[in-house]
Design a protein around this motif. Structure first.
Motif, PDB file in Angstrom:
ATOM      1  N   ALA A  70      -0.698 -14.597  10.553  1.00 56.32           N
ATOM      2  CA  ALA A  70      -0.918 -13.173  10.635  1.00 56.32           C
ATOM      3  C   ALA A  70      -0.798 -12.662  12.023  1.00 56.32           C
ATOM      4  O   ALA A  70      -0.110 -11.588  12.485  1.00 56.32           O
ATOM      5  CB  ALA A  70      -1.914 -12.632   9.899  1.00 56.32           C
ATOM      6  N   THR A 102      10.601  -3.108   3.793  1.00 58.70           N
ATOM      7  CA  THR A 102       9.027  -2.456   4.191  1.00 58.70           C
ATOM      8  C   THR A 102       8.488  -3.593   4.661  1.00 58.70           C
ATOM      9  O   THR A 102       7.627  -3.390   5.703  1.00 58.70           O
ATOM     10  CB  THR A 102       8.338  -1.770   2.957  1.00 58.70           C
ATOM     11  N   TYR A 103       8.662  -4.840   4.287  1.00 58.37           N
ATOM     12  CA  TYR A 103       8.080  -5.631   5.028  1.00 58.37           C
ATOM     13  C   TYR A 103       8.187  -6.074   6.406  1.00 58.37           C
ATOM     14  O   TYR A 103       7.219  -6.253   7.174  1.00 58.37           O
ATOM     15  CB  TYR A 103       8.245  -7.156   4.193  1.00 58.37           C
ATOM     16  N   LEU A 104       9.396  -5.608   6.761  1.00 59.19           N
ATOM     17  CA  LEU A 104       9.736  -5.928   8.244  1.00 59.19           C
ATOM     18  C   LEU A 104       9.589  -4.526   8.972  1.00 59.19           C
ATOM     19  O   LEU A 104       9.981  -4.543  10.284  1.00 59.19           O
ATOM     20  CB  LEU A 104      11.500  -6.458   8.345  1.00 59.19           C
ATOM     21  N   GLY A 105       9.302  -3.550   8.261  1.00 57.97           N
ATOM     22  CA  GLY A 105       9.121  -2.214   8.956  1.00 57.97           C
ATOM     23  C   GLY A 105      10.299  -1.685   9.196  1.00 57.97           C
ATOM     24  O   GLY A 105      10.418  -0.839  10.141  1.00 57.97           O
ATOM     25  N   PHE A 161       0.808  -1.135  -0.098  1.00 62.33           N
ATOM     26  CA  PHE A 161      -0.037   0.163  -0.047  1.00 62.33           C
ATOM     27  C   PHE A 161       0.892   1.170   0.001  1.00 62.33           C
ATOM     28  O   PHE A 161       2.113   1.133   0.166  1.00 62.33           O
ATOM     29  CB  PHE A 161      -0.991   0.122   1.154  1.00 62.33           C
ATOM     30  N   ARG A 187       2.640 -12.968  13.364  1.00 62.98           N
ATOM     31  CA  ARG A 187       3.668 -11.930  12.783  1.00 62.98           C
ATOM     32  C   ARG A 187       3.604 -10.664  13.685  1.00 62.98           C
ATOM     33  O   ARG A 187       4.333 -10.036  13.976  1.00 62.98           O
ATOM     34  CB  ARG A 187       3.231 -11.644  11.252  1.00 62.98           C
ATOM     35  N   LEU A 188       1.970 -10.433  14.128  1.00 59.86           N
ATOM     36  CA  LEU A 188       1.791  -9.236  15.228  1.00 59.86           C
ATOM     37  C   LEU A 188       2.513  -9.600  16.421  1.00 59.86           C
ATOM     38  O   LEU A 188       3.140  -8.593  17.303  1.00 59.86           O
ATOM     39  CB  LEU A 188       0.508  -9.255  15.270  1.00 59.86           C
ATOM     40  N   LYS A 238       4.677   0.382   0.768  1.00 64.20           N
ATOM     41  CA  LYS A 238       5.095  -0.656   1.829  1.00 64.20           C
ATOM     42  C   LYS A 238       4.401  -1.872   1.642  1.00 64.20           C
ATOM     43  O   LYS A 238       3.138  -2.062   1.503  1.00 64.20           O
ATOM     44  CB  LYS A 238       4.324  -0.123   3.164  1.00 64.20           C
ATOM     45  N   ILE A 291       6.162  -8.431  15.954  1.00 69.11           N
ATOM     46  CA  ILE A 291       6.478  -7.060  15.920  1.00 69.11           C
ATOM     47  C   ILE A 291       6.230  -6.610  17.372  1.00 69.11           C
ATOM     48  O   ILE A 291       6.762  -5.496  17.655  1.00 69.11           O
ATOM     49  CB  ILE A 291       5.292  -6.549  14.956  1.00 69.11           C
ATOM     50  N   ILE A 349       3.063  -5.390   2.629  1.00 70.10           N
ATOM     51  CA  ILE A 349       2.303  -6.071   3.802  1.00 70.10           C
ATOM     52  C   ILE A 349       2.219  -7.550   3.680  1.00 70.10           C
ATOM     53  O   ILE A 349       2.286  -8.062   4.837  1.00 70.10           O
ATOM     54  CB  ILE A 349       0.962  -5.267   3.776  1.00 70.10           C
ATOM     55  N   GLN A 350       2.385  -8.116   2.725  1.00 65.59           N
ATOM     56  CA  GLN A 350       2.383  -9.582   2.354  1.00 65.59           C
ATOM     57  C   GLN A 350       3.283  -9.798   1.484  1.00 65.59           C
ATOM     58  O   GLN A 350       3.451  -9.222   0.341  1.00 65.59           O
ATOM     59  CB  GLN A 350       1.037  -9.882   1.903  1.00 65.59           C
TER      60      GLN A 350
END
Lengths: 191, 191
Positions: free
Chosen positions: A136, A173-176, A60, A139-140, A68, A143, A70-71
């Motif tokens: 998912a 970007t996937y890993l922030g 997105f 993954r949260l 970024k 993080i 996201i998946q």
């Protein structure tokens, strides 16, 4: 007839090749060049995609205009904006090929027909989603638990081939992370 | 016979009350006092829970020994560690009642029997998971896009009742904030 989806379905439910021949008829094969885009942000999302070969990502555009991721979806993964797909509403996500890829695509309308004629596929998708949903949330948890540095090292140890195959700015970007920070982490590995 | 699950199932698939009477037989009702725990971290996860009344949360213990809420479930939501549930493996999560709650519980073995006798429930769970999976990815998007302050305001605007009902320290860990920082944000609202 591609049998990769057959093998994936067989991991979860019992079908034979005769039933698979009917099932595969609901899907459209799509060949993608690198950076080909399947859905653009702002469009109605009414398709899901199964990766046969290659790699897709969903990204997105953030408030600063940056892309970024996201998946990611590699071989044997399904990808779409599942919430938008469920409601056939507009998505914020772009779904794009990271490299030359082969995918199977099914529309919401076709999926409804498939499920109605082959109810065993409800069980298949239920299990695929159960894993995706659980992953998912995991993954949260990562993080919330680990520093960005720890997340990169865990990701690299779990998916070494992936980290080497995917452009660095997408992994970042996937890993922030920022690409600059990721570059520093990778050079640490070498030194 | 509780009909709350009946109404929820009817949102997604077509069943009648006669079939529901059979379906509900696979579930066990559980009444929970505040802070009663359904699963402890380290245990095998082989049950899923549907909230009839009240509120549950799933939390894990981070490296510093702090409890971090990773999921909430209010009325009409399913909760478990879906990845551990899929594999009947050990979970890191504790699932606990935030307030007095009524839930329906089903074990993996019972769910398999239910799905085998009532295949329509495969369609129900597929759709429930589709939404849950999609929402988990949306939550990741929020975390990647907005500042912690923006996430709190969006969450409060979308779920005002929730923010007032749930203890502040749980809302804080769910949003990735410290309780002190959340307290500051809430006082800003008042001033």
């Amino acid at each position: 007839m591609d049998i990769k989806l057959y093998h994936h379905i067989k991991r979860f439910v019992d079908i034979d090749t005769k039933e698979y021949e009917q099932i595969i008829g609901y899907f459209d094969p799509v060949t993608l060049a690198k950076k080909d885009t399947l859905i653009y942000g702002g469009e109605k999302c009414d398709k899901i995609y199964f990766v046969l070969e290659g790699c897709l990502h969903a990204y997105f555009i953030d408030n600063n205009g940056a892309e970024k991721t996201i998946q990611f979806a590699i071989k044997d993964w399904w990808i779409t904006d599942f919430l938008a797909y469920h409601h056939r509403s507009k998505t914020d996500f772009f779904i794009q090929a990271v490299e030359v890829s082969e995918v199977l695509c099914i529309s919401y309308a076709q999926q409804q027909k498939l499920l109605s004629c082959h109810p065993v596929m409800d069980s298949y998708f239920r299990q695929v989603y159960e894993i995706g949903y659980g992953a998912a949330i995991k993954r949260l948890q990562y993080i919330f638990t680990y520093s960005k540095e720890e997340i990169f090292y865990r990701f690299r140890d779990e998916f070494p081939e992936f980290v080497n195959r995917i452009p660095q700015y997408l992994v970042a970007t996937y890993l922030g992370l920022t690409p600059e920070y990721l570059s520093k982490l990778r050079s640490k590995k070498v030194s």
